[in-house]
Design an enzyme around this catalytic site. Structure first.
Site, PDB file in Angstrom:
ATOM      1  CB  THR A 261      -0.927   0.002   1.234  1.00 40.60           C
ATOM      2  OG1 THR A 261      -1.760  -1.157   1.189  1.00 40.60           O
ATOM      3  CG2 THR A 261      -1.799   1.237   1.246  1.00 40.60           C
ATOM      4  CB  VAL A 262       3.243   2.678   2.421  1.00 38.91           C
ATOM      5  CG1 VAL A 262       4.119   3.923   2.519  1.00 38.91           C
ATOM      6  CG2 VAL A 262       2.153   2.718   3.493  1.00 38.91           C
TER       7      VAL A 262
ATOM      8  CE  LYS B 252       1.472   0.808  13.726  1.00 44.06           C
ATOM      9  NZ  LYS B 252       1.528   0.471  12.296  1.00 44.06           N
TER      10      LYS B 252
ATOM     11  CD  GLU C 211       7.197  13.583  10.167  1.00 40.40           C
ATOM     12  OE1 GLU C 211       6.259  13.439  10.986  1.00 40.40           O
ATOM     13  OE2 GLU C 211       8.199  14.293  10.384  1.00 40.40           O
TER      14      GLU C 211
ATOM     15  CD  GLU D 140      -5.263  -4.907   8.555  1.00 41.24           C
ATOM     16  OE1 GLU D 140      -5.501  -5.925   7.869  1.00 41.24           O
ATOM     17  OE2 GLU D 140      -4.655  -3.913   8.128  1.00 41.24           O
TER      18      GLU D 140
ATOM     19  CG  ASP E 223      -1.679   1.247  15.261  1.00 40.86           C
ATOM     20  OD1 ASP E 223      -0.805   0.874  14.451  1.00 40.86           O
ATOM     21  OD2 ASP E 223      -2.233   2.366  15.201  1.00 40.86           O
TER      22      ASP E 223
ATOM     23  CE  LYS F   6       0.158   4.440  14.166  1.00 42.43           C
ATOM     24  NZ  LYS F   6      -1.197   4.648  13.604  1.00 42.43           N
TER      25      LYS F   6
ATOM     26  N   GLY G 151      -3.059   5.247   5.000  1.00 43.15           N
ATOM     27  CA  GLY G 151      -3.405   5.200   3.583  1.00 43.15           C
ATOM     28  C   GLY G 151      -2.186   5.326   2.705  1.00 43.15           C
TER      29      GLY G 151
END
Length: 433
Positions: free
Chosen positions: A14-15, A105, A129, A190, A201, A205, A303
């Site tokens: 995706t990324v 992360k 970032e 998910e 999650d 972070k 996203g």
């Protein structure tokens, strides 16, 4: 002076596919901003079908060694996710003197302590970032723009899945199971949503944010974590009646005397608070500093393109440093060792919902249980009947310690007149003394 910086890209999910899209679509402008061309030299792809598609345009490989041992590759961009083998790939890249950009992360929260010294030893950039907040710029502001501040608190909505779910529960009166099912159908959650709804999650972070904000190494074990799995629609509704909105909040606070508090938990915020109006899949981070005062950073927290925006921003920054021969100029900022705050020093108001017998003397018994732990009750409302002579009570306390509240809840559960302590939720409200 370098006229082209070459990228070794690990992963085109995706990324990764978003990074290719951004680097291709904005190539001319990116080159002007970076001071040199930026090109994808080689891509690590394990999926044969995807490799065949990409192979028409890029050099692809299924062997990491082909990338890390390529002397022409300047930056390795790790986007394969999860802990392993991502951690090993990042470590190897740094040891080979490669600059590294990642959005991972999981690796940073768990292995940052051993990876950052590698970057410093080899005088290379290690940027991340995209690991927190997707496209929201927050890591670089904390490390650079706000570096002159003593940061006192960082509070964030850093998980889009849970924020979407809580928004739907609030505005559409959907219960937890229904809204989770919808989030999964839309691809926001998910098939196994445990890391999101359980708060893990967000905790990962928060480890990254708190370590940078307070210049000390925070580990995942330091974070008190609770999720939204037990949150009921009535809690959302009662909060609204009382002037609050419930968010899954990642909170890091530093007090010079008491120490550092790091927690992820459902939290009631006054509807006037800037974070209370952050809805759907959006993320936001609210920062307070001694010189800055208050500031909030908001945007899409996940996203393909939002996260790719952050990753490509890091790539450009590394390229600029390479052009000016200044890589490694911002090293790990965890130079202090600060203590954690004790439970007895963690103060906040609390919301409690419980079921108790509906007869004379019950409220006095409940008030006495709270008083025994020095817990003051600000608001007490009797709501609906939930059974034969059983009433639902909603309370808001004054500021009390985490320890005192835990002891008070234990006492309540032992009272014969109390049938159930249904919810205990922190309240983030400075107006409650």
């Amino acid at each position: 002076m370098k006229d082209c910086v070459n990228i070794g890209l690990l992963g085109v999910g995706t990324v990764g596919s978003g990074v290719l899209h951004v680097l291709e679509g904005n190539a001319a402008e990116i080159a002007k901003k970076a001071g040199c061309k930026i090109e994808i030299k080689k891509i690590l792809v394990r999926n044969k079908q995807k490799a065949a598609q990409l192979g028409k345009k890029y050099a692809v490989t299924d062997n990491f060694e082909d990338i890390v041992n390529d002397p022409d590759i300047d930056i390795i961009v790790e986007l394969i996710g999860r802990e392993h083998p991502a951690k090993e790939y990042i470590a190897s890249a740094l040891e080979h003197g490669k600059n590294v950009v990642t959005a991972n992360k999981d690796v940073l929260a768990k292995y940052g302590k051993e990876l950052f010294p590698l970057a410093e030893t080899h005088n290379v950039d290690f940027m991340f970032e995209g690991a927190v907040g997707g496209g929201i710029p927050i890591i670089r502001p904390l490390k650079s723009c706000l570096a002159a501040n003593r940061i006192t608190s960082v509070m964030g909505i850093v998980n889009g899945t849970t924020n979407y779910m809580l928004t739907k529960m609030l505005h559409d009166s959907m219960d937890y199971d229904d809204v989770l099912r919808e989030a999964q159908e839309k691809g926001y959650a998910e098939s196994d949503p445990t890391a999101d709804v359980g708060g893990l999650d967000a905790a990962r972070k928060l480890v990254i944010l708190a370590s940078i904000a307070f210049n000390t190494r925070i580990s995942l074990d330091d974070v008190m974590v609770s999720g939204i799995e037990t949150l009921k629609l009535c809690d959302i509704d009662y909060a609204k009646e009382l002037g609050y909105t419930i968010k899954l909040l990642a909170v890091a606070k530093h007090d010079d005397e008491k120490g550092i508090t790091v927690c992820v938990r459902p939290t009631m915020l006054p509807t006037s608070h800037p974070l209370a109006g952050v809805n759907d899949v959006y993320n936001a981070v609210f920062v307070e500093g001694d010189a800055l005062g208050q500031a909030m950073f908001m945007g899409r927290g996940a996203g393909s393109l939002p996260t790719a925006s952050a990753v490509c921003g890091d790539i450009i920054d590394v390229a600029r440093n390479m052009v000016h021969k200044s890589t490694g100029r911002i090293n790990c900022t965890c130079f202090d060792e600060k203590k954690l705050c004790r439970l007895e020093d963690m103060l906040s108001p609390f919301y409690i919902r419980l079921h108790a017998e509906d007869r004379p003397g019950v409220l006095a018994a409940i008030a006495a249980a709270f008083a025994a732990q020095n817990v003051g009750i600000k608001t007490l409302i009797q709501k609906q009947s939930v059974g034969d002579k059983v009433a639902e009570l909603v309370l808001i306390t004054y500021h009390v310690s985490e320890l005192a509240m835990q002891l008070a809840v234990q006492t309540l559960k032992g009272l014969p007149v109390v049938k159930d302590v249904c919810s205990v939720i922190h309240v983030e409200d400075d107006s409650v003394e």
